[in-house]
Design an enzyme around this catalytic site. Structure first.
Site, short mmCIF file in Angstrom:
data_model
loop_
_atom_site.label_atom_id
_atom_site.label_comp_id
_atom_site.label_asym_id
_atom_site.label_seq_id
_atom_site.Cartn_x
_atom_site.Cartn_y
_atom_site.Cartn_z
N ASN A 86 21.80 -30.33 8.55
CA ASN A 86 21.45 -29.12 9.28
C ASN A 86 22.39 -27.94 9.02
O ASN A 86 21.98 -26.78 9.17
CB ASN A 86 21.45 -29.47 10.79
CG ASN A 86 21.54 -28.26 11.66
OD1 ASN A 86 20.53 -27.58 11.88
ND2 ASN A 86 22.73 -27.95 12.16
N TYR B 64 19.48 -16.94 0.79
CA TYR B 64 19.04 -17.83 1.88
C TYR B 64 17.63 -18.35 1.60
O TYR B 64 17.35 -19.56 1.70
CB TYR B 64 19.09 -17.06 3.20
CG TYR B 64 18.80 -17.89 4.43
CD1 TYR B 64 19.84 -18.50 5.14
CD2 TYR B 64 17.50 -18.05 4.90
CE1 TYR B 64 19.57 -19.26 6.27
CE2 TYR B 64 17.23 -18.81 6.03
CZ TYR B 64 18.27 -19.42 6.72
OH TYR B 64 18.00 -20.17 7.85
N LYS C 268 16.53 -22.23 0.93
CA LYS C 268 15.66 -22.93 1.89
C LYS C 268 14.36 -23.40 1.21
O LYS C 268 13.81 -24.45 1.59
CB LYS C 268 15.36 -22.04 3.10
CG LYS C 268 16.58 -21.77 3.97
CD LYS C 268 17.16 -23.04 4.58
CE LYS C 268 18.28 -22.78 5.57
NZ LYS C 268 18.87 -24.02 6.09
N THR D 181 20.45 -18.44 18.20
CA THR D 181 21.72 -19.20 18.09
C THR D 181 22.78 -18.24 17.53
O THR D 181 22.45 -17.13 17.10
CB THR D 181 21.57 -20.37 17.10
OG1 THR D 181 21.49 -19.82 15.78
CG2 THR D 181 20.36 -21.23 17.38
N1 LIG Z 1 18.83 -19.77 14.02
C1 LIG Z 1 17.76 -19.53 13.29
O1 LIG Z 1 17.04 -18.55 13.49
C2 LIG Z 1 17.36 -20.48 12.19
C3 LIG Z 1 16.07 -20.38 11.66
C4 LIG Z 1 15.68 -21.23 10.65
C5 LIG Z 1 16.56 -22.15 10.15
N2 LIG Z 1 17.81 -22.23 10.68
C6 LIG Z 1 18.72 -23.21 10.09
O2 LIG Z 1 19.17 -24.11 11.07
C7 LIG Z 1 20.47 -24.58 10.72
C8 LIG Z 1 21.39 -24.43 11.92
O3 LIG Z 1 21.47 -23.05 12.24
P1 LIG Z 1 21.89 -22.53 13.69
O4 LIG Z 1 20.97 -21.43 14.01
O5 LIG Z 1 22.05 -23.65 14.61
O6 LIG Z 1 23.31 -21.87 13.31
P2 LIG Z 1 24.73 -21.93 14.04
O7 LIG Z 1 25.54 -20.87 13.36
O8 LIG Z 1 24.57 -21.90 15.52
O9 LIG Z 1 25.29 -23.37 13.64
C9 LIG Z 1 25.58 -23.69 12.31
C10 LIG Z 1 26.72 -24.69 12.31
O10 LIG Z 1 26.99 -25.02 10.94
C11 LIG Z 1 28.38 -25.06 10.76
N3 LIG Z 1 28.72 -24.82 9.36
C12 LIG Z 1 28.66 -23.65 8.68
N4 LIG Z 1 29.10 -23.82 7.43
C13 LIG Z 1 29.44 -25.14 7.32
C14 LIG Z 1 29.96 -25.93 6.27
N5 LIG Z 1 30.25 -25.40 5.07
N6 LIG Z 1 30.18 -27.25 6.49
C15 LIG Z 1 29.91 -27.80 7.71
N7 LIG Z 1 29.43 -27.08 8.75
C16 LIG Z 1 29.20 -25.78 8.54
C17 LIG Z 1 28.93 -23.98 11.67
O11 LIG Z 1 30.31 -24.18 11.97
C18 LIG Z 1 28.03 -24.12 12.90
O12 LIG Z 1 28.56 -25.02 13.84
C19 LIG Z 1 20.89 -23.80 9.48
O13 LIG Z 1 20.65 -24.58 8.33
C20 LIG Z 1 19.99 -22.60 9.51
O14 LIG Z 1 19.77 -22.05 8.24
C21 LIG Z 1 18.23 -21.43 11.69
#
Ligand SMILES: NC(=O)c1ccc[n+]([C@@H]2O[C@H](COP(=O)([O-])OP(=O)(O)OC[C@H]3O[C@@H](n4cnc5c(N)ncnc54)[C@H](O)[C@@H]3O)[C@@H](O)[C@H]2O)c1
Length: 250
Positions: free
Chosen positions: A91, A157, A161, A192
């Site tokens: 994730n 990005y 993805k 988030t």
């Molecule tokens: N929030 C959105 O709108 C959204 C939409 C679609 C997809 N996503 C995807 O969901 C996933 C989680 O996103 P989120 O919204 O919870 O973000 P978030 O920023 O709340 O959490 C992401 C987490 O990943 C950790 N992280 C970042 N780089 C890292 C690394 N190199 N190694 C280990 N951990 C690392 C961060 O410390 C953080 O705790 C991501 O892959 C994101 O692309 C998010």
């Protein structure tokens, strides 16, 4: 609540925040032993404390998913701690640079591809090794609605993805006969910390892209991940599942 994952071991990367945190907490509620992993140790340990307070077994392991060796150590530590690796949610991710494609820096491109794509390959490689020894497993890779369509200023990005979906489809075919299922999840915009650099006006505009009329909640993504992780999804592999308030239906 159903204990769909009772006795199973689940690993979540990027589990200190947002969607990963919600997935880790729900894994615990469904009976799994949870390996919480992130680069943010303080927040990650907080999630472990929440899981333990809720009665779940949980550990924290610091791993930068952009580093293959750390991904290998994470999988080894999970199996060493809990005996098996049954479920993994890859994730962790970042937004990366916001630039038009011609302006996208080479360093920014390398970084987003490393953190959002290479990471998924690194984790998959070692998770599959562990699951092949058991002859069973379920892996969920976190893609996005931007794994299906493009959007301006997010070339890195979007490319990462999309590639996560292709990687998932390929490995799913390779390992289906050995009892390992792989699926990709595609959230719409979820409120988030990932969106922390977006202005209030941008967030307001994003709401309008979702027919349901709001941004998603991390828990709504987690519910889909838990279902895909469980034996209830026993005939589901190689698929991409949006959870997007209708974003892709337009
Ligand atoms: N929030 C959105 O709108 C959204 C939409 C679609 C997809 N996503 C995807 O969901 C996933 C989680 O996103 P989120 O919204 O919870 O973000 P978030 O920023 O709340 O959490 C992401 C987490 O990943 C950790 N992280 C970042 N780089 C890292 C690394 N190199 N190694 C280990 N951990 C690392 C961060 O410390 C953080 O705790 C991501 O892959 C994101 O692309 C998010």
């Amino acid at each position: 609540m159903d204990k769909d994952l009772q006795g199973k071991t689940a690993l979540v990367t990027g589990a200190a925040s947002g969607i990963g945190r919600a997935v880790a907490l729900l894994y615990g509620q469904h009976g799994a032993k949870v390996m919480v992993s992130d680069i943010d140790e303080a927040q990650g340990r907080q999630v472990v404390a929440e899981l333990q307070a809720d009665g779940a077994q949980a550990r924290f392991f610091t791993a930068d998913v952009g580093d293959a060796a750390q991904c290998r150590q994470l999988v080894q530590a999970t199996v060493a701690a809990f005996g098996t690796l049954d479920v993994a949610c890859n994730n962790a991710g970042i937004t990366g640079e916001l630039s038009l494609t011609a302006d996208y820096s080479l360093e920014g491109w390398q970084r987003i591809i490393n953190v959002n794509l290479n990471s998924v390959f690194f984790c998959l490689k070692y998770e599959l090794e562990a699951m092949l020894k058991q002859g069973a497993g379920s892996i969920i890779n976190m893609s996005s609605i931007l794994g299906q369509v493009g959007t301006p200023t997010l070339a890195g990005y979007v490319a990462a993805k999309h590639a996560v979906v292709g990687l998932t489809q390929t490995a799913a075919q390779e390992y289906a006969a050995q009892g390992i299922r792989l699926n990709a999840v595609g959230p719409g915009y979820v409120d988030t910390p990932l969106l922390k650099d977006f202005s209030a006006a941008t967030k307001h505009a994003l709401v309008g892209l979702h027919p349901i009329g709001r941004l998603g909640r991390a828990e709504e993504v987690a519910e889909l991940v838990i279902w895909l992780s469980s034996d209830k999804a026993s005939f589901v592999t190689g698929s991409y599942y949006p959870v997007d308030g209708g974003y892709l239906a337009k």
